[in-house]
Design a protein around this motif. Structure first.
Motif, PDB file in Angstrom:
ATOM      1  N   LEU A 130       0.840  -1.193   0.000  1.00  0.00           N
ATOM      2  CA  LEU A 130       0.000   0.000   0.000  1.00  0.00           C
ATOM      3  C   LEU A 130       0.873   1.240   0.000  1.00  0.00           C
ATOM      4  O   LEU A 130       1.750   1.396   0.845  1.00  0.00           O
ATOM      5  CB  LEU A 130      -0.906   0.007   1.240  1.00  0.00           C
ATOM      6  CG  LEU A 130      -1.820   1.214   1.409  1.00  0.00           C
ATOM      7  CD1 LEU A 130      -2.856   1.278   0.281  1.00  0.00           C
ATOM      8  CD2 LEU A 130      -2.512   1.170   2.765  1.00  0.00           C
ATOM      9  N   HIS A 131       0.621   2.111  -0.963  1.00  0.00           N
ATOM     10  CA  HIS A 131       1.301   3.403  -1.036  1.00  0.00           C
ATOM     11  C   HIS A 131       0.243   4.473  -0.771  1.00  0.00           C
ATOM     12  O   HIS A 131      -0.750   4.559  -1.501  1.00  0.00           O
ATOM     13  CB  HIS A 131       1.926   3.604  -2.419  1.00  0.00           C
ATOM     14  CG  HIS A 131       2.576   4.935  -2.572  1.00  0.00           C
ATOM     15  ND1 HIS A 131       3.857   5.198  -2.132  1.00  0.00           N
ATOM     16  CD2 HIS A 131       2.112   6.101  -3.083  1.00  0.00           C
ATOM     17  CE1 HIS A 131       4.151   6.457  -2.385  1.00  0.00           C
ATOM     18  NE2 HIS A 131       3.109   7.026  -2.961  1.00  0.00           N
ATOM     19  N   ILE A 132       0.449   5.260   0.284  1.00  0.00           N
ATOM     20  CA  ILE A 132      -0.475   6.338   0.647  1.00  0.00           C
ATOM     21  C   ILE A 132       0.214   7.657   0.336  1.00  0.00           C
ATOM     22  O   ILE A 132       1.341   7.893   0.775  1.00  0.00           O
ATOM     23  CB  ILE A 132      -0.836   6.281   2.149  1.00  0.00           C
ATOM     24  CG1 ILE A 132      -1.439   4.929   2.515  1.00  0.00           C
ATOM     25  CG2 ILE A 132      -1.785   7.427   2.506  1.00  0.00           C
ATOM     26  CD1 ILE A 132      -1.541   4.690   4.012  1.00  0.00           C
ATOM     27  N   ALA A 133      -0.464   8.507  -0.423  1.00  0.00           N
ATOM     28  CA  ALA A 133       0.066   9.834  -0.742  1.00  0.00           C
ATOM     29  C   ALA A 133      -0.839  10.881  -0.109  1.00  0.00           C
ATOM     30  O   ALA A 133      -2.060  10.848  -0.286  1.00  0.00           O
ATOM     31  CB  ALA A 133       0.128  10.043  -2.258  1.00  0.00           C
ATOM     32  N   ILE A 134      -0.231  11.798   0.638  1.00  0.00           N
ATOM     33  CA  ILE A 134      -0.970  12.883   1.281  1.00  0.00           C
ATOM     34  C   ILE A 134      -0.437  14.189   0.712  1.00  0.00           C
ATOM     35  O   ILE A 134       0.732  14.535   0.920  1.00  0.00           O
ATOM     36  CB  ILE A 134      -0.804  12.835   2.810  1.00  0.00           C
ATOM     37  CG1 ILE A 134      -1.349  11.501   3.346  1.00  0.00           C
ATOM     38  CG2 ILE A 134      -1.498  14.021   3.458  1.00  0.00           C
ATOM     39  CD1 ILE A 134      -1.072  11.258   4.807  1.00  0.00           C
ATOM     40  N   ALA A 135      -1.275  14.886  -0.026  1.00  0.00           N
ATOM     41  CA  ALA A 135      -0.842  16.125  -0.673  1.00  0.00           C
ATOM     42  C   ALA A 135      -0.580  17.216   0.360  1.00  0.00           C
ATOM     43  O   ALA A 135       0.455  17.873   0.331  1.00  0.00           O
ATOM     44  CB  ALA A 135      -1.884  16.577  -1.698  1.00  0.00           C
ATOM     45  N   ASP A 136      -1.526  17.441   1.277  1.00  0.00           N
ATOM     46  CA  ASP A 136      -1.403  18.490   2.284  1.00  0.00           C
ATOM     47  C   ASP A 136      -1.668  17.881   3.658  1.00  0.00           C
ATOM     48  O   ASP A 136      -2.823  17.701   4.054  1.00  0.00           O
ATOM     49  CB  ASP A 136      -2.386  19.620   1.988  1.00  0.00           C
ATOM     50  CG  ASP A 136      -2.279  20.793   2.952  1.00  0.00           C
ATOM     51  OD1 ASP A 136      -1.541  20.687   3.967  1.00  0.00           O
ATOM     52  OD2 ASP A 136      -2.944  21.813   2.707  1.00  0.00           O
ATOM     53  N   ALA A 137      -0.597  17.560   4.376  1.00  0.00           N
ATOM     54  CA  ALA A 137      -0.718  16.900   5.683  1.00  0.00           C
ATOM     55  C   ALA A 137      -1.455  17.754   6.707  1.00  0.00           C
ATOM     56  O   ALA A 137      -2.035  17.220   7.648  1.00  0.00           O
ATOM     57  CB  ALA A 137       0.655  16.518   6.211  1.00  0.00           C
ATOM     58  N   THR A 138      -1.461  19.082   6.527  1.00  0.00           N
ATOM     59  CA  THR A 138      -2.179  19.941   7.468  1.00  0.00           C
ATOM     60  C   THR A 138      -3.688  19.776   7.330  1.00  0.00           C
ATOM     61  O   THR A 138      -4.429  20.228   8.191  1.00  0.00           O
ATOM     62  CB  THR A 138      -1.805  21.427   7.286  1.00  0.00           C
ATOM     63  OG1 THR A 138      -2.256  21.876   6.005  1.00  0.00           O
ATOM     64  CG2 THR A 138      -0.303  21.637   7.429  1.00  0.00           C
ATOM     65  N   ARG A 139      -4.119  19.128   6.263  1.00  0.00           N
ATOM     66  CA  ARG A 139      -5.546  18.897   6.043  1.00  0.00           C
ATOM     67  C   ARG A 139      -5.937  17.445   6.272  1.00  0.00           C
ATOM     68  O   ARG A 139      -6.908  16.960   5.702  1.00  0.00           O
ATOM     69  CB  ARG A 139      -5.940  19.342   4.639  1.00  0.00           C
ATOM     70  CG  ARG A 139      -5.827  20.843   4.492  1.00  0.00           C
ATOM     71  CD  ARG A 139      -6.410  21.296   3.199  1.00  0.00           C
ATOM     72  NE  ARG A 139      -6.296  22.747   3.116  1.00  0.00           N
ATOM     73  CZ  ARG A 139      -7.274  23.525   2.763  1.00  0.00           C
ATOM     74  NH1 ARG A 139      -8.444  23.022   2.460  1.00  0.00           N
ATOM     75  NH2 ARG A 139      -7.092  24.818   2.700  1.00  0.00           N
ATOM     76  N   VAL A 140      -5.163  16.769   7.112  1.00  0.00           N
ATOM     77  CA  VAL A 140      -5.482  15.399   7.497  1.00  0.00           C
ATOM     78  C   VAL A 140      -5.587  15.356   9.014  1.00  0.00           C
ATOM     79  O   VAL A 140      -4.680  15.776   9.721  1.00  0.00           O
ATOM     80  CB  VAL A 140      -4.418  14.392   7.018  1.00  0.00           C
ATOM     81  CG1 VAL A 140      -4.735  12.991   7.521  1.00  0.00           C
ATOM     82  CG2 VAL A 140      -4.312  14.409   5.497  1.00  0.00           C
ATOM     83  N   SER A 141      -6.704  14.859   9.481  1.00  0.00           N
ATOM     84  CA  SER A 141      -6.910  14.665  10.909  1.00  0.00           C
ATOM     85  C   SER A 141      -6.747  13.175  11.187  1.00  0.00           C
ATOM     86  O   SER A 141      -7.337  12.345  10.493  1.00  0.00           O
ATOM     87  CB  SER A 141      -8.310  15.135  11.296  1.00  0.00           C
ATOM     88  OG  SER A 141      -8.582  14.827  12.640  1.00  0.00           O
ATOM     89  N   ARG A 142      -5.943  12.845  12.161  1.00  0.00           N
ATOM     90  CA  ARG A 142      -5.772  11.447  12.554  1.00  0.00           C
ATOM     91  C   ARG A 142      -6.560  11.244  13.841  1.00  0.00           C
ATOM     92  O   ARG A 142      -6.250  11.836  14.855  1.00  0.00           O
ATOM     93  CB  ARG A 142      -4.291  11.135  12.715  1.00  0.00           C
ATOM     94  CG  ARG A 142      -3.581  11.085  11.371  1.00  0.00           C
ATOM     95  CD  ARG A 142      -2.078  11.035  11.519  1.00  0.00           C
ATOM     96  NE  ARG A 142      -1.411  10.885  10.255  1.00  0.00           N
ATOM     97  CZ  ARG A 142      -1.133  11.898   9.425  1.00  0.00           C
ATOM     98  NH1 ARG A 142      -1.491  13.124   9.738  1.00  0.00           N
ATOM     99  NH2 ARG A 142      -0.521  11.673   8.279  1.00  0.00           N
ATOM    100  N   TYR A 143      -7.570  10.387  13.739  1.00  0.00           N
ATOM    101  CA  TYR A 143      -8.500  10.196  14.844  1.00  0.00           C
ATOM    102  C   TYR A 143      -8.347   8.791  15.418  1.00  0.00           C
ATOM    103  O   TYR A 143      -8.397   7.803  14.682  1.00  0.00           O
ATOM    104  CB  TYR A 143      -9.927  10.422  14.342  1.00  0.00           C
ATOM    105  CG  TYR A 143     -10.985  10.272  15.403  1.00  0.00           C
ATOM    106  CD1 TYR A 143     -11.068  11.173  16.461  1.00  0.00           C
ATOM    107  CD2 TYR A 143     -11.903   9.238  15.352  1.00  0.00           C
ATOM    108  CE1 TYR A 143     -12.037  11.043  17.440  1.00  0.00           C
ATOM    109  CE2 TYR A 143     -12.887   9.101  16.331  1.00  0.00           C
ATOM    110  CZ  TYR A 143     -12.943  10.004  17.363  1.00  0.00           C
ATOM    111  OH  TYR A 143     -13.902   9.881  18.333  1.00  0.00           O
ATOM    112  N   ALA A 144      -8.142   8.711  16.718  1.00  0.00           N
ATOM    113  CA  ALA A 144      -8.044   7.430  17.416  1.00  0.00           C
ATOM    114  C   ALA A 144      -9.059   7.421  18.549  1.00  0.00           C
ATOM    115  O   ALA A 144      -9.217   8.409  19.242  1.00  0.00           O
ATOM    116  CB  ALA A 144      -6.635   7.230  17.956  1.00  0.00           C
TER     117      ALA A 144
END
Length: 144
Positions: A49-63
């Motif tokens: 699996l290759h995950i590409a994130i263009a703008d990391a500031t627009r990703v919320s990691r929820y646990a």
């Protein structure tokens, strides 16, 4: 190769699944988070699996719950294409079949998955057995 992404494309992925699947298991989790977000997960333990994130500031990691997995939520469009879990210094993942691009829906074998009451040790062991074990995450890169 299975391609997928959130609605706006900020989080995208490619999943090498060999040989080509004749069917893809799709587990509809019944927890409240997955139910509300349309989480239907699949994995291929031998995949890459290759995950590409263009703008990391627009990703919320929820646990939540056991805090042993992170749901990657796009803060721009709200879609959750990927979940990751770090176990013994290795990153494992599952992908949301609802975020696939160009995959024939007839390949999906949907089942309900109720994981309530599963202990942390058995949960992590299940992930190590069945989740994608070769995961690459690249930030600052637009997918396809």
């Amino acid at each position: 190769m299975i391609l997928g992404r959130c609605h706006c494309g900020n989080i995208s992925f490619s999943l090498a699944w060999e040989p080509d699947p004749v069917e893809i298991p799709a587990r509809a989790c019944t927890c409240s988070f997955c139910s509300k977000h349309g989480g239907v997960w699949t994995s291929h333990a031998a995949g890459l699996l290759h995950i590409a994130i263009a703008d990391a500031t627009r990703v919320s990691r929820y646990a939540f719950g056991t805090r042993t997995a992170e749901f990657h939520v796009c803060a721009r469009c709200g879609v959750v294409p990927v979940v990751t879990s770090r176990i013994d210094d290795n990153l494992y993942a599952v992908v949301n079949v609802n975020t696939f691009d160009g995959v024939d829906p007839a390949l999906l074998r949907r089942v309900t998955a109720n994981l309530d009451g599963e202990g942390t040790d058995s949960r992590l062991a299940r992930r190590k057995r069945g989740w994608i074990a070769r995961v690459e995450v690249v930030e600052g890169q637009q997918g396809r």
